[in-house]
Structure formats: structure tokens, C-alpha cells
Design a protein around this motif. Structure first.
Motif, PDB file in Angstrom:
ATOM      1  N   LYS A  16       6.598  20.620  -7.313  1.00 31.24           N
ATOM      2  CA  LYS A  16       5.611  19.683  -7.887  1.00 31.24           C
ATOM      3  C   LYS A  16       6.350  18.666  -9.254  1.00 31.24           C
ATOM      4  CE  LYS A  16       1.537  22.287  -6.938  1.00 31.24           C
ATOM      5  NZ  LYS A  16       0.336  22.932  -7.525  1.00 31.24           N
ATOM      6  N   ILE A  17       5.733  17.813  -9.526  1.00 29.30           N
ATOM      7  CA  ILE A  17       6.374  16.886 -10.435  1.00 29.30           C
ATOM      8  C   ILE A  17       5.138  16.804 -11.826  1.00 29.30           C
ATOM      9  CG2 ILE A  17       7.019  14.737 -11.492  1.00 29.30           C
ATOM     10  CD1 ILE A  17       8.145  13.930  -8.623  1.00 29.30           C
ATOM     11  N   ILE A  18       5.494  17.197 -13.126  1.00 27.05           N
ATOM     12  CA  ILE A  18       4.877  17.095 -14.155  1.00 27.05           C
ATOM     13  C   ILE A  18       4.969  15.883 -14.946  1.00 27.05           C
ATOM     14  CG2 ILE A  18       3.656  18.514 -16.022  1.00 27.05           C
ATOM     15  CD1 ILE A  18       3.561  19.793 -13.443  1.00 27.05           C
ATOM     16  N   VAL A  19       4.027  15.022 -15.014  1.00 28.74           N
ATOM     17  CA  VAL A  19       4.278  13.918 -16.168  1.00 28.74           C
ATOM     18  C   VAL A  19       3.425  13.934 -17.338  1.00 28.74           C
ATOM     19  CG1 VAL A  19       4.784  12.343 -14.396  1.00 28.74           C
ATOM     20  CG2 VAL A  19       2.478  12.537 -15.018  1.00 28.74           C
ATOM     21  N   GLU A  56       5.947  15.853   1.716  1.00 29.94           N
ATOM     22  CA  GLU A  56       7.464  16.624   2.205  1.00 29.94           C
ATOM     23  C   GLU A  56       8.189  15.686   2.761  1.00 29.94           C
ATOM     24  OE1 GLU A  56       6.703  19.754   5.192  1.00 29.94           O
ATOM     25  OE2 GLU A  56       5.184  20.692   3.903  1.00 29.94           O
ATOM     26  N   GLY A  57       9.505  15.724   2.649  1.00 31.80           N
ATOM     27  CA  GLY A  57      10.559  15.228   3.048  1.00 31.80           C
ATOM     28  C   GLY A  57      10.784  13.698   2.330  1.00 31.80           C
ATOM     29  N   ILE A  58      10.159  13.578   1.259  1.00 30.50           N
ATOM     30  CA  ILE A  58      10.335  12.235   0.345  1.00 30.50           C
ATOM     31  C   ILE A  58      11.432  12.304  -0.376  1.00 30.50           C
ATOM     32  CG2 ILE A  58       8.189  11.747   0.580  1.00 30.50           C
ATOM     33  CD1 ILE A  58       8.053  12.255  -2.545  1.00 30.50           C
ATOM     34  N   SER A  59      11.730  11.490  -1.222  1.00 27.47           N
ATOM     35  CA  SER A  59      13.103  11.448  -2.139  1.00 27.47           C
ATOM     36  C   SER A  59      12.533  11.815  -3.546  1.00 27.47           C
ATOM     37  CB  SER A  59      13.957  10.112  -2.250  1.00 27.47           C
ATOM     38  OG  SER A  59      14.766  10.352  -3.361  1.00 27.47           O
ATOM     39  N   VAL A  60      12.668  12.870  -3.815  1.00 30.38           N
ATOM     40  CA  VAL A  60      12.019  13.279  -5.385  1.00 30.38           C
ATOM     41  C   VAL A  60      12.361  12.425  -6.482  1.00 30.38           C
ATOM     42  CG1 VAL A  60      11.736  14.968  -7.095  1.00 30.38           C
ATOM     43  CG2 VAL A  60      11.693  15.634  -4.548  1.00 30.38           C
ATOM     44  N   LYS A  61      13.926  11.849  -6.249  1.00 25.95           N
ATOM     45  CA  LYS A  61      14.386  10.936  -7.385  1.00 25.95           C
ATOM     46  C   LYS A  61      13.770   9.825  -7.346  1.00 25.95           C
ATOM     47  CE  LYS A  61      18.737   9.433  -9.127  1.00 25.95           C
ATOM     48  NZ  LYS A  61      18.280   8.004  -9.438  1.00 25.95           N
ATOM     49  N   VAL A  62      13.490   9.173  -6.108  1.00 30.18           N
ATOM     50  CA  VAL A  62      12.597   7.996  -6.045  1.00 30.18           C
ATOM     51  C   VAL A  62      11.552   7.938  -6.925  1.00 30.18           C
ATOM     52  CG1 VAL A  62      11.673   6.367  -4.604  1.00 30.18           C
ATOM     53  CG2 VAL A  62      13.803   7.379  -3.949  1.00 30.18           C
ATOM     54  N   LEU A  63      10.528   9.053  -6.424  1.00 29.73           N
ATOM     55  CA  LEU A  63       9.486   9.162  -6.996  1.00 29.73           C
ATOM     56  C   LEU A  63       9.416   9.300  -8.504  1.00 29.73           C
ATOM     57  CD1 LEU A  63       6.194   9.243  -6.872  1.00 29.73           C
ATOM     58  CD2 LEU A  63       6.591  11.728  -6.298  1.00 29.73           C
ATOM     59  N   SER A  64      10.381  10.115  -8.953  1.00 34.23           N
ATOM     60  CA  SER A  64      10.475  10.294 -10.496  1.00 34.23           C
ATOM     61  C   SER A  64      10.981   8.961 -11.167  1.00 34.23           C
ATOM     62  CB  SER A  64      11.578  11.353 -10.507  1.00 34.23           C
ATOM     63  OG  SER A  64      11.432  12.579 -10.074  1.00 34.23           O
ATOM     64  N   ASP A  65      11.650   8.136 -10.566  1.00 34.64           N
ATOM     65  CA  ASP A  65      12.213   6.831 -11.329  1.00 34.64           C
ATOM     66  C   ASP A  65      10.835   6.004 -11.273  1.00 34.64           C
ATOM     67  OD1 ASP A  65      14.902   7.768 -11.258  1.00 34.64           O
ATOM     68  OD2 ASP A  65      15.420   6.778  -9.830  1.00 34.64           O
ATOM     69  N   GLU A 111      -2.262   8.201  -7.717  1.00 34.81           N
ATOM     70  CA  GLU A 111      -2.825   8.422  -6.255  1.00 34.81           C
ATOM     71  C   GLU A 111      -2.731   7.315  -5.453  1.00 34.81           C
ATOM     72  OE1 GLU A 111      -6.558  11.402  -7.821  1.00 34.81           O
ATOM     73  OE2 GLU A 111      -6.774   9.316  -7.968  1.00 34.81           O
ATOM     74  N   ASP A 112      -2.666   6.258  -5.604  1.00 41.47           N
ATOM     75  CA  ASP A 112      -2.554   4.900  -4.655  1.00 41.47           C
ATOM     76  C   ASP A 112      -1.243   5.067  -4.104  1.00 41.47           C
ATOM     77  OD1 ASP A 112      -4.996   3.997  -5.205  1.00 41.47           O
ATOM     78  OD2 ASP A 112      -4.387   2.705  -6.825  1.00 41.47           O
ATOM     79  N   MET A 113      -0.151   5.690  -4.616  1.00 45.28           N
ATOM     80  CA  MET A 113       1.079   5.809  -3.945  1.00 45.28           C
ATOM     81  C   MET A 113       0.986   6.905  -2.757  1.00 45.28           C
ATOM     82  SD  MET A 113       3.478   6.302  -7.243  1.00 45.28           S
ATOM     83  CE  MET A 113       3.511   5.196  -8.653  1.00 45.28           C
ATOM     84  N   LYS A 114       0.255   6.493  -1.768  1.00 48.80           N
ATOM     85  CA  LYS A 114      -0.102   7.465  -0.503  1.00 48.80           C
ATOM     86  C   LYS A 114       1.292   7.921   0.163  1.00 48.80           C
ATOM     87  CE  LYS A 114      -4.340   7.001  -1.294  1.00 48.80           C
ATOM     88  NZ  LYS A 114      -5.172   8.214  -1.608  1.00 48.80           N
ATOM     89  N   ASP A 115       2.260   7.144   0.197  1.00 47.86           N
ATOM     90  CA  ASP A 115       3.359   7.411   0.900  1.00 47.86           C
ATOM     91  C   ASP A 115       4.199   8.322   0.271  1.00 47.86           C
ATOM     92  OD1 ASP A 115       3.869   5.648  -0.875  1.00 47.86           O
ATOM     93  OD2 ASP A 115       5.626   4.768   0.010  1.00 47.86           O
ATOM     94  N   LEU A 116       4.136   8.381  -0.950  1.00 48.13           N
ATOM     95  CA  LEU A 116       5.002   9.523  -1.768  1.00 48.13           C
ATOM     96  C   LEU A 116       4.078  10.597  -2.209  1.00 48.13           C
ATOM     97  CD1 LEU A 116       6.953   6.762  -3.970  1.00 48.13           C
ATOM     98  CD2 LEU A 116       7.677   8.081  -1.827  1.00 48.13           C
ATOM     99  N   VAL A 117       2.738  10.303  -2.528  1.00 51.44           N
ATOM    100  CA  VAL A 117       2.031  11.339  -3.332  1.00 51.44           C
ATOM    101  C   VAL A 117       0.897  11.988  -2.436  1.00 51.44           C
ATOM    102  CG1 VAL A 117       0.451  11.733  -5.319  1.00 51.44           C
ATOM    103  CG2 VAL A 117       2.440  10.083  -5.669  1.00 51.44           C
ATOM    104  N   GLN A 118       0.759  13.209  -2.668  1.00 54.84           N
ATOM    105  CA  GLN A 118      -0.367  14.059  -1.817  1.00 54.84           C
ATOM    106  C   GLN A 118      -1.580  14.358  -2.606  1.00 54.84           C
ATOM    107  OE1 GLN A 118       0.733  18.287  -0.448  1.00 54.84           O
ATOM    108  NE2 GLN A 118       0.387  17.471   1.544  1.00 54.84           N
ATOM    109  N   LEU A 151      -0.291  15.247 -15.971  1.00 50.89           N
ATOM    110  CA  LEU A 151      -0.698  15.066 -14.411  1.00 50.89           C
ATOM    111  C   LEU A 151       0.264  15.767 -13.657  1.00 50.89           C
ATOM    112  CD1 LEU A 151      -1.229  11.382 -14.289  1.00 50.89           C
ATOM    113  CD2 LEU A 151      -3.184  13.121 -14.524  1.00 50.89           C
ATOM    114  N   GLU A 152      -0.277  16.790 -12.781  1.00 53.05           N
ATOM    115  CA  GLU A 152       0.537  17.586 -11.941  1.00 53.05           C
ATOM    116  C   GLU A 152       0.557  17.065 -10.556  1.00 53.05           C
ATOM    117  OE1 GLU A 152       0.678  22.251 -11.752  1.00 53.05           O
ATOM    118  OE2 GLU A 152      -0.704  21.519 -10.058  1.00 53.05           O
ATOM    119  N   ILE A 153       1.719  16.439 -10.045  1.00 49.35           N
ATOM    120  CA  ILE A 153       1.818  15.427  -8.867  1.00 49.35           C
ATOM    121  C   ILE A 153       2.263  16.315  -7.849  1.00 49.35           C
ATOM    122  CG2 ILE A 153       2.645  13.639  -8.074  1.00 49.35           C
ATOM    123  CD1 ILE A 153       2.621  12.459 -10.994  1.00 49.35           C
ATOM    124  N   THR A 154       1.608  16.450  -6.579  1.00 46.58           N
ATOM    125  CA  THR A 154       2.185  17.126  -5.494  1.00 46.58           C
ATOM    126  C   THR A 154       2.744  15.965  -4.745  1.00 46.58           C
ATOM    127  OG1 THR A 154       0.445  19.011  -5.613  1.00 46.58           O
ATOM    128  CG2 THR A 154       1.732  18.759  -3.666  1.00 46.58           C
TER     129      THR A 154
END
Length: 307
Positions: free
Chosen positions: A72-75, A147-156, A94-101, A141-144
Motif C-alpha cells: 500500500k501507499i501512505i500519504v 495489481e500490476g500498476i507502476s507504483v512509481k507513476v502513482l507515487s509521482d 478515489e477518482d483515479m480508478k485505473d490506479l487506485v483500488q 490516507l492509506e491507498i490500496t
């Protein structure tokens, strides 16, 4: 009446046959006791090694089960943000449906309560002082992520958002844990194959000596019309008995070794209670032991039961 009498006689003969085959199997093990002991010791060692690898994998799963945040990612949010502004940031993510579960809000009050639950016994006065003064924790915020996404892209993307002070992710640690489990599983498989081959070879030799020592008896039995199944049954039972005896030896040894190591490691890690895996391990030992014995006996009979 005659039919009933014949049925009872058949059942009696069947029971006598089974008793005879068990007696022959035990007699064969005793006649070749040196090879029998060797087979039991090798198979017992094999089972203990298999059990040790199994317990290691179980403990890795047990130890990592409470660090689900690795995936998970914590912000951490701006400490001056109001409840409404925090809700806006949460909705945007939450609107980032393609990246965030999923997204879970952890308020600073919840964070303090959680930390107090974990460490209050060790630092009781510190948490009393924190509750009386200003709460040093921030809303987070705890973000799940999917699967299979680039965590770096989401973090950026998260780093560039207004209201987010810090982004924490642990993909490298999670990958390292999974990589370690993969290595252990492969080593586990390799050890099983090697030890299984050695054990089967020893059992083949044991059954071979048993067949050779009773070759004249086998010839006579074939001559008077005994079936191959009747002749082979005692040797198959020998293999099963070797497996059962090995499991009975390996199970308590495995338990003693595990409890001793768990006692030594108690301060550093929290080992998995043996009671949670003991039954599964015992059943596995008996199953593997019997299967190995049957396979070894079967191969030996196929190669050496020639009359």
C-alpha cells in the motif's frame, strides 16, 4: 444357508490373508533389519528437512501477514487542512480508478490511539504527555493500488497533489519479501526431489533384499497358483510400514527442534505457534512416508520380482 456359510468362509479367509501378509511384512523387515533401519533413518531425516522448510515458509507468511502496508501507499496530509479539505483530497484520489483500488482515511486521533495500543506498555508516560499536549500525528490516507500498476507513476502523481506533504511506499520491501519466499520455495523443491530420490533408492534396496531372501518361497507360491497381488502385498506393506515408522520418528523430532529454535528466537521475532501447524505437519509426514514407501516397493517389485 449354504450361500451364507460360503460368504462367512470367504470373509474368514480374507481376514486370515491380511493377517498373513502383515505378518510376512513385519517378518521381512526384521530379517533385513539393517537395511530397514537405514531406510527409516534416511526417510525420517528427509521428513524433518521437508518439515523444516515448510515451517520456515509458514513463519515467513505469519511474520509478513501484519505488514500489509508493504503493498500500500501512505500519504500524509497538510496539518493545516480542514476536515472538508481532507475529504476533497480523498475523493480526488478515489477518482483515479485505473490506479487506485481503495482509499482509507486515518485521522491523527486514530493514529495516536493505534500507536498507544502498540507501545503503551513500554512507554506509558510518553503517551500520557502526548494526550495532554498537542497531537504530533497527521491525518493520513492509506491507498490500496491496483495489481500490476507502476507504483512509481502513482507515487509521482500523489506527490504533485496539493495538500499532500509526504508519500511513503514500500514496493521494494514487498518485492524483497516475495523474492525471498520464491527462493525458499525453489530450494525446498530441490531438497525434496534429492532426498526423495535417495530415500526411494534405499527402500528399493531394502525390498530387493527381502525379495531375494524369499525367492524360493515366491517360486513355490507361484507354482501352486498364488496371484501376483498376493505375493506382492507383503512387500508393499513393508514399504508402508517403513513410511509409518519414519513419520512416527520424524514428528516428535521436528516438534522438539521447532520449539527449541522458537524459544531462542522469541525475543527477536514472534514465531508461529506450533499448535497451528502441528496437525497438518503430522498428516503430511504420514502421507509422504507411506507414498514414498509404496513407490519404492513398487519400483523394486517391478525390477526384481522375476521368477
Amino acid at each position: 444357508m449354504k450361500k451364507s456359510h460360503t460368504h462367512l468362509k470367504h470373509k474368514h479367509n480374507h481376514g486370515f490373508t491380511l493377517f498373513y501378509q502383515i505378518e510376512q511384512a513385519l517378518g521381512g523387515l526384521w530379517s533385513n533389519r539393517l537395511m530397514t533401519i537405514a531406510s527409516i533413518l534416511v526417510l525420517s531425516a528427509c521428513l524433518v528437512v521437508i518439515g523444516s522448510f515448510y515451517l520456515l515458509v509458514c513463519n515467513i507468511d505469519y511474520s509478513t501477514s501484519d505488514i500489509s502496508h508493504l503493498n500500500k501507499i501512505i500519504v500524509y496530509l497538510n496539518e493545516d487542512y480542514t476536515e472538508k479539505e481532507v475529504g476533497t483530497v480523498k475523493a480526488t484520489i478515489e477518482d483515479m480508478k485505473d490506479l487506485v483500488q481503495g482509499v482509507t482515511l486515518i485521522t491523527k486521533e486514530q493514529a495516536l490511539a493505534e500507536e498507544r495500543k502498540k507501545y503503551e506498555k513500554e512507554y506509558p508516560h510518553m503517551f500520557d504527555a502526548l494526550e495532554e499536549g498537542e497531537n504530533p500525528y497527521r491525518d493520513s490516507l492509506e491507498i490500496t493500488y491496483q495489481e500490476g500498476i507502476s507504483v512509481k507513476v502513482l507515487s509521482d502523481k500523489l506527490t504533485q497533489m496539493d495538500g499532500i506533504e509526504r508519500v511513503v511506499s514500500y514496493p521494494d520491501i514487498a518485492d524483497s519479501v516475495n523474492h525471498l519466499k520464491t527462493i525458499i520455495s525453489r530450494a525446498f523443491t530441490a531438497f525434496i526431489l534429492v532426498l526423495f530420490a535417495v530415500t526411494v533408492f534405499i527402500i528399493i534396496l531394502t525390498i530387493r533384499f527381502a525379495v531375494i531372501s524369499r525367492r524360493e518361497e515366491v517360486k513355490i507360491m507361484r507354482y501352486i497358483g498364488a496371484t501376483m497381488h498376493f505375493i506382492a502385498a507383503p512387500y508393499i506393506l513393508e514399504g508402508i510400514f517403513i513410511g509409518l515408522f519414519s513419520a512416527c520418528i520424524a514428528a516428535p523430532i521436528q516438534k522438539l527442534i521447532y520449539l527449541h529454535i522458537a524459544d531462542i528466537m522469541q525475543g527477536a521475532v514472534t514465531p508461529l505457534p506450533y499448535s497451528e501447524v502441528g496437525s497438518t505437519l503430522l498428516i503430511g509426514f504420514f502421507a509422504i512416508g507411506c507414498l514414498t514407501g509404496v513407490i519404492g516397493s513398487g519400483i523394486s517389485l517391478y525390477r526384481y520380482l522375476r521368477v
